[in-house]
Design an enzyme around this catalytic site. Structure first.
Site, PDB file in Angstrom:
ATOM      1  N   CYS A 148       5.635   0.371  14.614  1.00  0.00           N
ATOM      2  CA  CYS A 148       4.918   0.670  13.374  1.00  0.00           C
ATOM      3  C   CYS A 148       3.416   0.729  13.590  1.00  0.00           C
ATOM      4  O   CYS A 148       2.761   1.698  13.225  1.00  0.00           O
ATOM      5  CB  CYS A 148       5.253  -0.369  12.311  1.00  0.00           C
ATOM      6  SG  CYS A 148       4.331  -0.144  10.774  1.00  0.00           S
ATOM      7  N   SER A 168      13.677  -0.485  17.422  1.00  0.00           N
ATOM      8  CA  SER A 168      14.442   0.763  17.537  1.00  0.00           C
ATOM      9  C   SER A 168      13.673   1.764  18.383  1.00  0.00           C
ATOM     10  O   SER A 168      12.496   1.576  18.692  1.00  0.00           O
ATOM     11  CB  SER A 168      14.717   1.349  16.149  1.00  0.00           C
ATOM     12  OG  SER A 168      13.498   1.761  15.533  1.00  0.00           O
ATOM     13  N   HIS A 172      -6.342   0.444 -17.778  1.00  0.00           N
ATOM     14  CA  HIS A 172      -6.663   1.819 -18.157  1.00  0.00           C
ATOM     15  C   HIS A 172      -8.105   2.131 -17.784  1.00  0.00           C
ATOM     16  O   HIS A 172      -8.991   1.307 -17.988  1.00  0.00           O
ATOM     17  CB  HIS A 172      -6.482   1.994 -19.674  1.00  0.00           C
ATOM     18  CG  HIS A 172      -6.869   3.357 -20.153  1.00  0.00           C
ATOM     19  ND1 HIS A 172      -6.046   4.449 -20.018  1.00  0.00           N
ATOM     20  CD2 HIS A 172      -8.010   3.810 -20.757  1.00  0.00           C
ATOM     21  CE1 HIS A 172      -6.650   5.511 -20.534  1.00  0.00           C
ATOM     22  NE2 HIS A 172      -7.842   5.147 -20.974  1.00  0.00           N
TER      23      HIS A 172
END
Length: 451
Positions: free
Chosen positions: A39, A141, A434
């Site tokens: 990663c 992996s 907001h």
């Protein structure tokens, strides 16, 4: 004698080392390569660094839509790569420092399991023997490359995601075999900087298991930008720099590029660590329960090596669960709220039940992202969609899927809602700041009240 030995320093391994060390377990972490795993060194972080550079170039080139004029917007591919390496080095150093500060010991050697003994598990690394009461396997992996006819003869024309990240020169034409997340991110990056890109995908849609409506929207946007898609097509061979494929109608076609990226998935790394000496039960990966326990007492596994949810954030959480179990804590791994992100421009994010998985017991609420004032302000002419999947009877939120920037930064709200078992009504009562794009979640939740 260590309380815990960890094989692999990726997101599962280094997070587990940090947690175990901080909890007082004497811990040794074996990682021959740089900490951070695929990663940090060969995947998530390098690609996101490149994609962000490409996004800035895209914004500069199209700045006139925002009243900003950059008449000679350009880029330097070599500088992209240089910055990528700088970011990776900085983050690897940060991981190394965090592991060290936790009290865990790091051994920069490849470790091999030599077997069990009454005291625990024996390992060897760098010519030295180690003994640990417990073992956590995080061997990760590797990219899966099918044995296409002609693959060996094609040489370095064919690349995986690992090699293409170090490609010194930008290809003029790129063929991507596989339209999943990794394939689409590389396709988007190179397309943005002018490479002619063709994606060959065996499935009838891109992005595999992700929501079909969202995937189709991204495909249309990418098509308008020049990416060519060959969907439902099976690759039958490679002839030099040419990919041979068969269409759904049975026609044999060819597409060429000076580079070919094979991105059809990853597989668990189970060889080269002496795992066979333990007699572990395996399938696509090492089989584990919801506490990350393997079939062998005293041995846990986490991350991609389990062959299940091959994502860095899943791996980190699995590492935490494994350590919690070692400490006698009641913690279990759940997979109902694992988000998936595609860092294209625009971004795609999703978690939980998709539109295709939804049945008659579900209701799908949807709103265009343009209902968010912040989205309109920052995405001139941009397309986007937010979908929420709820159970009709309970009104519980079980899925959420979005297309539009910056959905990668707000999908965690959906993860929290699903993990906490929140209903659409409860989601409506949350006060969102907001103006933010995140308000689209609340606005979409209100759609059920208006029907």
């Amino acid at each position: 004698m260590f309380d815990l030995a960890i094989l692999g320093g990726g997101p599962a391994g280094y997070v587990a080392a940090e947690r175990a060390g901080a909890a007082g377990l004497s811990t040794v972490l074996f990682e021959k390569k740089a900490l951070g795993g695929v990663c940090l060194n060969e995947g998530c972080i390098p690609t996101k660094t490149l994609l962000y550079s490409a996004k800035l170039y895209h914004l500069a080139r199209d700045g006139k839509r925002y009243g900003v004029h950059v008449p000679e917007a350009g880029y330097d591919y070599a500088e992209f790569l240089k910055r990528k390496e700088k970011v990776v080095r900085k983050l690897v150093a940060g991981v190394r420092a965090t592991v060290r500060n936790s009290g865990a010991e790091t051994v920069a050697e490849h470790a091999v399991i030599r077997g069990r003994c009454p005291e625990g598990i024996r390992l060897e690394a760098g010519g030295q023997e180690y003994l640990a009461k417990r073992l956590l396997i995080c061997t990760g992996s590797e990219a899966f490359v099918p044995p296409f006819p002609g693959l060996a003869e094609a040489g370095d024309v064919v690349m995986t995601s690992r090699e293409i990240l170090s490609l010194s020169a930008q290809p003029e034409e790129l063929v991507v075999i596989g339209g999943g997340v990794i394939g689409m991110e590389f396709a988007a990056f190179f397309n943005t900087i002018g490479t002619r890109v063709t994606v060959v995908e065996m499935l009838p849609k891109i992005l595999g298991p992700m929501d079909g409506e969202i995937s189709a929207m991204l495909q249309k946007i990418c098509t308008r930008r020049g990416i060519q898609f060959r969907l439902g097509c099976k690759v039958t061979g490679i002839e030099g720099n040419t990919v041979v494929y068969e269409t759904p109608e049975g026609e044999v076609c060819r597409v060429s590029g000076d580079r070919i990226l094979v991105s059809v998935g990853r597989r668990a790394v189970l060889e080269g660590y002496g795992l066979e000496t333990l007699g572990l039960e395996t399938g696509k990966g090492i089989k584990v329960d919801d506490r990350m326990r393997t079939s062998v007492p005293g041995v846990w596994a986490a991350g991609d090596v389990t062959g299940f949810s091959m994502l860095a954030h899943t791996a980190s959480r699995e590492g935490e669960v494994a350590v919690a179990d070692m400490l006698g804590e009641d913690d279990r791994m759940r997979y109902d709220a694992i988000p998936g992100i595609v860092y294209t421009n625009p971004e795609v994010a999703g978690v939980g039940v998709t539109g295709e998985q939804a049945g008659p017991e579900h209701e799908i609420l949807r709103l265009p992202m343009a209902y968010s004032g912040r989205f309109v302000a920052e995405n001139e002419g941009g397309e986007g969609l937010c979908k929420i999947v709820v159970e009709k009877d309970s009104r519980r939120v079980v899925g959420m899927h979005m297309l539009g920037n910056p959905c990668s930064e707000i999908i965690h709200g959906a993860c929290i809602a699903i993990e906490a078992g929140m209903t659409a009504d409860q989601l409506r009562k949350v006060v969102f700041p907001h103006p933010t794009v995140s308000e689209i979640i609340k606005e979409t939740a209100w759609q059920s009240a208006n029907e």
